[in-house]
Motif scaffolding. Sequence first.
Motif, PDB file in Angstrom:
ATOM      1  N   ASN A 260       0.796  -1.199  -0.129  1.00 33.94           N
ATOM      2  CA  ASN A 260       0.125   0.110  -0.057  1.00 33.94           C
ATOM      3  C   ASN A 260       0.833   1.225  -0.083  1.00 33.94           C
ATOM      4  OD1 ASN A 260       0.736  -0.605   2.857  1.00 33.94           O
ATOM      5  ND2 ASN A 260      -0.724   0.727   3.580  1.00 33.94           N
ATOM      6  N   LEU A 261       1.966   1.152   0.836  1.00 34.09           N
ATOM      7  CA  LEU A 261       2.928   2.240   0.831  1.00 34.09           C
ATOM      8  C   LEU A 261       3.606   2.518  -0.493  1.00 34.09           C
ATOM      9  CD1 LEU A 261       4.308   2.438   4.367  1.00 34.09           C
ATOM     10  CD2 LEU A 261       2.578   3.744   3.168  1.00 34.09           C
ATOM     11  N   THR A 262       4.097   1.287  -1.230  1.00 34.70           N
ATOM     12  CA  THR A 262       4.948   1.480  -2.583  1.00 34.70           C
ATOM     13  C   THR A 262       3.971   2.042  -3.509  1.00 34.70           C
ATOM     14  OG1 THR A 262       4.483  -0.901  -2.769  1.00 34.70           O
ATOM     15  CG2 THR A 262       6.684  -0.263  -1.728  1.00 34.70           C
ATOM     16  N   LYS A 264       1.480   4.096  -3.053  1.00 32.84           N
ATOM     17  CA  LYS A 264       1.240   5.548  -3.002  1.00 32.84           C
ATOM     18  C   LYS A 264       2.565   6.214  -3.141  1.00 32.84           C
ATOM     19  CE  LYS A 264      -2.065   5.081   0.948  1.00 32.84           C
ATOM     20  NZ  LYS A 264      -2.208   5.343   2.500  1.00 32.84           N
ATOM     21  N   ALA A 265       3.751   5.830  -3.052  1.00 34.58           N
ATOM     22  CA  ALA A 265       5.058   6.440  -3.248  1.00 34.58           C
ATOM     23  C   ALA A 265       5.322   6.447  -4.887  1.00 34.58           C
ATOM     24  CB  ALA A 265       6.220   5.482  -2.673  1.00 34.58           C
ATOM     25  N   GLY A 268       0.886   8.242  -6.020  1.00 38.71           N
ATOM     26  CA  GLY A 268      -0.024   9.177  -5.080  1.00 38.71           C
ATOM     27  C   GLY A 268      -0.436  10.443  -5.816  1.00 38.71           C
ATOM     28  N   LYS A 273       1.628  13.367  -1.165  1.00 37.55           N
ATOM     29  CA  LYS A 273       1.317  12.175  -0.595  1.00 37.55           C
ATOM     30  C   LYS A 273       2.214  10.993  -1.128  1.00 37.55           C
ATOM     31  CE  LYS A 273      -3.964  12.662  -0.889  1.00 37.55           C
ATOM     32  NZ  LYS A 273      -5.070  12.202  -1.714  1.00 37.55           N
ATOM     33  N   ARG A 274       2.969  11.383  -2.003  1.00 34.59           N
ATOM     34  CA  ARG A 274       4.038  10.423  -2.599  1.00 34.59           C
ATOM     35  C   ARG A 274       5.401  10.550  -1.414  1.00 34.59           C
ATOM     36  NH1 ARG A 274       2.279  12.419  -7.401  1.00 34.59           N
ATOM     37  NH2 ARG A 274       3.864  14.038  -7.763  1.00 34.59           N
ATOM     38  N   ALA A 277       4.470   8.842   1.824  1.00 30.64           N
ATOM     39  CA  ALA A 277       4.646   7.355   1.350  1.00 30.64           C
ATOM     40  C   ALA A 277       6.061   7.152   1.577  1.00 30.64           C
ATOM     41  CB  ALA A 277       3.849   7.218   0.339  1.00 30.64           C
ATOM     42  N   GLU A 280       7.394   7.334   5.167  1.00 28.63           N
ATOM     43  CA  GLU A 280       7.215   6.047   5.846  1.00 28.63           C
ATOM     44  C   GLU A 280       7.859   4.858   5.607  1.00 28.63           C
ATOM     45  OE1 GLU A 280       3.012   5.157   6.699  1.00 28.63           O
ATOM     46  OE2 GLU A 280       2.372   7.276   6.100  1.00 28.63           O
ATOM     47  N   LEU A 281       8.114   4.656   4.318  1.00 28.34           N
ATOM     48  CA  LEU A 281       8.823   3.442   3.907  1.00 28.34           C
ATOM     49  C   LEU A 281      10.241   3.364   4.329  1.00 28.34           C
ATOM     50  CD1 LEU A 281       7.425   3.171   0.400  1.00 28.34           C
ATOM     51  CD2 LEU A 281       7.588   1.197   1.814  1.00 28.34           C
TER      52      LEU A 281
END
Length: 354
Positions: A260-262, A264-265, A268, A273-274, A277, A280-281
């Motif tokens: 879900n994070l990859t 968005k990265a 996004g 938003k990118r 993400a 967070e990663l």
Amino acid sequence: MLKNDTFFPIRYEKTRPFLKELNSLANGKKSAELFQTDNTMIFQNIIFDEMVKAEEKLPIGILGDEKSFNLKLARELNYYWFYYTWLKNGKNNFYFKKELLTMFEFSDVDKIPFSTIKMPFDSFYISFSDLDRMFGIDTAGTEIYIDGVMVVKNFNKDNQLDFFLNAFTKNSKKSKDWLLNKFASLYGDWFRINYNLDTDTLKNTGFIPKFLDNNANENLTEGTRIFFSQVVNLILNSICYLSSPIEKPRSAWPDGAPKNLTEKAQNGTTKRKREVAISELQNKGYTQVKIFGESYKTSNSNLETKNVASHWRRGHWRNQPFRTENETKLIWIKPTIINKEKGKPEKGKIYNVE
């Protein structure tokens, strides 16, 4: 599948218990400042304390004598310097596919002007792990494989590049024993290349492994000379490739990164938003990798499976005028296979064709 936990800076980051403390002290300092006497002593004492703590949990004498201990301490200081330059320059990792690396091995770089080489960053990591090539065997008889090289532009000399050639053992796993655990063991050697700024061409290559003195280059075996000559050729071809607008790499996150994070990265809907993400990663310990050479996988896939080549004609890099007389860009004249109908080229049989 993309696994980047064999990469030297990633493995270092995951295994050194003193890293947060060193990073806190080094924060804001230039790379050159790290090895000023006062800073070196502070960093060395912190690493020393952690080494002593780790040694107390190991069988007596397993680290060797005092000389062996001090050598490992000195290596840990150098590891940190390479790591910190990588961290300070944005944690950039480049992964080259086997087919592209094979073409590099048949391309010459010894006549490339130093001024032509455009370092993408002052420090970065290049992975050669897709070659699946042995580096050697450790004292326990375990096979060690080349993973890649840390590349650092020397902060004192304009004509010098410093390297740490890194190797790893396959299928090793992280453990609390960071001193001797194979996952944490950073096999490899430092070496550097110097350019003659008067003639602007490659001057010499050299390295100083832990067991040789400053006159090491005079005592190298022919096999070792050939090995490091090939490694330097591979590294410089990779840097030339990064210096030229040949290919836009694909950015990827390693296996295991939250999907879900990859997503968005990568996709996004807004820049913010990118960025969130990606942050967070990174906080979860994942580092992005830029992959080069995927387009060569298809075009070169027939080279071995169909036995269609008899020998390689070596490629080379050309410094070509661009836009104005004072501007140039690197052009890669790729290696080619001659007499395809006569079978597979012999390994090591290379023809130089002007």
